[in-house]
Design a protein around this motif. Structure first.
Motif, short mmCIF file in Angstrom:
data_model
loop_
_atom_site.label_atom_id
_atom_site.label_comp_id
_atom_site.label_asym_id
_atom_site.label_seq_id
_atom_site.Cartn_x
_atom_site.Cartn_y
_atom_site.Cartn_z
N HIS A 146 47.69 -7.53 16.90
CA HIS A 146 48.88 -8.38 16.80
C HIS A 146 48.70 -9.31 15.61
CE1 HIS A 146 52.39 -10.64 17.93
NE2 HIS A 146 51.71 -11.74 18.13
N VAL A 147 49.70 -9.34 14.72
CA VAL A 147 49.68 -10.08 13.46
C VAL A 147 48.57 -9.51 12.57
CG1 VAL A 147 49.71 -12.31 12.32
CG2 VAL A 147 50.52 -12.12 14.69
N LEU A 148 48.87 -8.39 11.96
CA LEU A 148 47.86 -7.58 11.30
C LEU A 148 47.33 -8.21 10.02
CD1 LEU A 148 49.69 -4.25 12.03
CD2 LEU A 148 47.58 -5.04 13.11
N TRP A 149 48.15 -9.00 9.34
CA TRP A 149 47.62 -9.63 8.12
C TRP A 149 46.55 -10.65 8.47
CZ3 TRP A 149 47.43 -14.73 6.77
CH2 TRP A 149 48.30 -15.62 7.39
N LYS B 232 43.73 -3.85 6.08
CA LYS B 232 43.94 -3.67 4.64
C LYS B 232 45.23 -2.93 4.31
CE LYS B 232 38.98 -3.73 3.69
NZ LYS B 232 37.81 -2.96 3.17
N CYS B 233 45.54 -1.90 5.07
CA CYS B 233 46.74 -1.11 4.75
C CYS B 233 48.02 -1.93 4.92
CB CYS B 233 46.77 0.15 5.61
SG CYS B 233 48.22 1.20 5.37
N ILE C 62 48.33 -5.15 4.76
CA ILE C 62 48.31 -6.20 3.73
C ILE C 62 48.69 -5.63 2.37
CG2 ILE C 62 46.79 -7.76 2.45
CD1 ILE C 62 45.29 -8.24 5.10
N ARG C 63 48.24 -4.41 2.09
CA ARG C 63 48.57 -3.77 0.81
C ARG C 63 50.08 -3.55 0.69
NH1 ARG C 63 45.46 0.11 1.39
NH2 ARG C 63 46.90 1.79 2.01
N HIS C 64 50.71 -3.10 1.77
CA HIS C 64 52.16 -2.89 1.74
C HIS C 64 52.90 -4.23 1.62
CE1 HIS C 64 52.32 1.40 2.29
NE2 HIS C 64 51.53 1.35 3.35
N ALA C 65 52.42 -5.25 2.32
CA ALA C 65 53.05 -6.57 2.25
C ALA C 65 52.98 -7.12 0.84
CB ALA C 65 52.37 -7.52 3.23
N THR C 66 51.81 -6.95 0.20
CA THR C 66 51.63 -7.48 -1.16
C THR C 66 52.54 -6.77 -2.15
OG1 THR C 66 49.32 -8.02 -0.65
CG2 THR C 66 49.94 -7.89 -2.97
N ALA C 67 52.63 -5.45 -2.06
CA ALA C 67 53.49 -4.69 -2.97
C ALA C 67 54.95 -5.07 -2.79
CB ALA C 67 53.30 -3.19 -2.74
N TYR C 68 55.36 -5.22 -1.55
CA TYR C 68 56.76 -5.57 -1.29
C TYR C 68 57.08 -6.97 -1.78
CZ TYR C 68 60.66 -7.41 1.46
OH TYR C 68 61.81 -8.05 1.85
N LEU C 69 56.28 -7.95 -1.40
CA LEU C 69 56.57 -9.33 -1.77
C LEU C 69 56.45 -9.55 -3.28
CD1 LEU C 69 54.74 -11.13 1.18
CD2 LEU C 69 57.21 -11.08 0.79
N PRO D 275 46.67 4.10 9.18
CA PRO D 275 45.69 4.49 10.19
C PRO D 275 44.96 3.28 10.74
CG PRO D 275 44.86 4.96 7.98
CD PRO D 275 46.28 4.53 7.82
N ALA D 276 44.48 3.37 11.95
CA ALA D 276 43.73 2.27 12.55
C ALA D 276 42.46 2.00 11.74
CB ALA D 276 43.37 2.61 14.00
#
Length: 476
Positions: free
Chosen positions: A443-446, A451-452, A454-461, A474-475
């Motif tokens: 819960h609340v993965l960042w 890492k995965c 967070i990587r998508h969040a960084t690219a999007y933001l 993947p887990a």
């Protein structure tokens, strides 16, 4: 075609914005963060806002803020505002705990986190607001329902009377959203990017409702969709746990180390629940002391509260079930007895104004029937529902559809623990949005440092780039 046009229109609107204001262009005075364990070079500031936004000249409260300036100021895009969950958590504590997970995002953004009004309330509420108004139960008659509601109304009134801040009546997420807008204005940003998690999604929906044109990008992590209603969201999550429970039953049948191996673990559990409803089981919690567990409490928290939902947790759960059927509820005490917090009027005040609870007995009964029909092992009246039935004030922020006007496509992420289900209903309100599935618990993965996601969040933001709609992580 319409969907593609909405995405292009939102992208064009973002591209047409003027350049972001440079760091420090706002009106906040940033300085040293005394008494806080924040990573260097974090700066701190404070902002006074009205307790009641309908009376801007009235009583004020002070919001504390912390900022990690962009580490590449020449390439700075703007600010990302962290929206904490709970309700009642502090974003500054989030930053203390997990700033290391946002280093890449922090290259081109000032990372701004704050202590919201509901955390200020939670940490300073009068003692009477922490006294349970009722002993929580699933009321099986209109008379019991009305009695619970009356008892909670009395407790709410006593809490409100003891409150000297005025916050009790203004903890709804619409008030939170106006605080967020005040922060944006003081930062000097034309538009803000947001990093919202858990109950922070409710404040994000309120902000999107009030100030859609001020959102550059919105990343949501493990949120609930308050616009759809708490009943809808809890049923969705409970259905996921019901599936996990069936997996546990199969696993136990095939695992000699399981304390219920050789029996039908599901049947043992259902018998335990029925017995506990007739005669509550003694239990103990270091935080809440001695208490008793009913079957309703067990259905609500004993299995869903398992940390990790892995085989090690299932081993402990089976052992606790085995002990509980022999009259020893110690294995569940720490989880199940925490349910009484949801009878504290001061805790409920942080979400009753957002429409948590049941409006009347008919709604509660209909919810119970739906839950028990689809979830024979865990379905029941949700534990956070009965308390708000006695809420004495108007619901300032009732659940209702969110118009998608002026909103850019959003990015969400959620785990298969249940978060992805509710997060997806959130992002589906906005055309072109995407939800990434994290194939594991959490819960609340960042904040967990996954890492995965967070990587998508960084690219999007950073670049406003969304992954493909069926993207998974993947887990880890």
């Amino acid at each position: 075609m319409k969907k593609a046009f909405a995405i292009l229109a939102a992208t064009a609107a973002i591209a047409a914005l003027p350049p972001a204001a440079p760091a420090g262009a706002g009106r906040l005075t940033w300085g040293e963060c005394s008494g806080k364990e924040l990573p260097a070079p974090t700066e701190c500031a404070s902002l006074d806002v009205p307790v009641n936004w309908a009376e801007p000249g009235g009583q004020k409260i002070r919001l504390d803020l912390a900022r990690l300036p962009a580490t590449e100021p020449a390439r700075r895009i703007g600010s990302v505002l962290g929206v904490p969950g709970g309700p009642g958590n502090s974003g500054i504590t989030d930053l203390e705990y997990a700033a290391k997970n946002l280093k890449e995002l922090g290259r081109r953004f000032d990372l701004v986190f704050y202590r919201p009004r509901n955390n200020l309330w939670f940490t300073t509420m009068p003692a009477i607001c922490k006294k349970p108004g009722i002993t929580l139960e699933d009321p099986r008659s209109r008379k019991r329902f009305d009695a619970q509601a009356a008892a909670m109304t009395k407790a709410f009134r006593a809490c409100q009377k003891a409150d000297t801040t005025g916050l009790f009546a203004h903890l709804d997420s619409m008030s939170m959203a106006r605080d967020m807008e005040a922060i944006r204005a003081e930062l000097g940003e034309e538009r803000l990017s947001f990093l919202a998690h858990s109950y922070g999604g409710v404040a994000s929906i309120a902000y999107a409702r009030l100030f859609p044109q001020r959102i550059r990008a919105l990343y949501v992590d493990g949120v609930i969709n308050q616009a759809a209603g708490f009943n809808d969201q809890t049923l969705r999550v409970s259905a996921v746990f019901e599936e996990k429970f069936e997996e546990f039953v199969t696993w136990c049948a095939n695992t000699p180390a399981c304390a219920l191996h050789g029996e039908d673990a599901g049947a043992v559990w259902r018998a335990l629940v029925r017995t506990a409803d007739r005669k509550p089981i003694p239990a103990f919690s270091p935080e809440f002391g001695k208490g008793e567990m009913t079957g309703w409490m067990l259905r609500q928290l004993a299995f869903p509260a398992l940390p990790g939902q892995n085989h090690a947790a299932w081993l402990a759960f089976a052992e606790s079930v085995d002990k509980a059927r022999r009259g020893d509820g110690s294995g569940f005490g720490a989880w199940v007895l925490s349910i009484q917090v949801w009878a504290w009027p001061g805790v409920l005040a942080m979400s009753c104004g957002d429409g948590r609870g049941f409006t009347d007995y008919d709604e509660l009964r209909a919810y119970r029937r739906a839950a028990e029909k689809t979830m024979p092992n865990l379905g029941s009246v949700r534990f956070d529902g009965p308390g708000c039935t006695g809420w004495p004030l108007n619901v300032a922020n009732p659940p209702r559809p969110l118009p998608p006007r002026d909103l850019p496509p959003l990015l969400g992420v959620g785990s298969t623990y249940g978060d992805v289900v509710t997060t997806r209903t959130f992002t589906q309100m906005i055309p072109g949005s995407v939800t990434v599935t994290y194939e594991g618990p959490g819960h609340v993965l960042w904040m967990m440092g996954k890492k995965c996601p967070i990587r998508h969040a960084t690219a999007y933001l950073t670049d406003l780039k969304l992954p493909a709609p069926d993207t998974t992580c993947p887990a880890e």
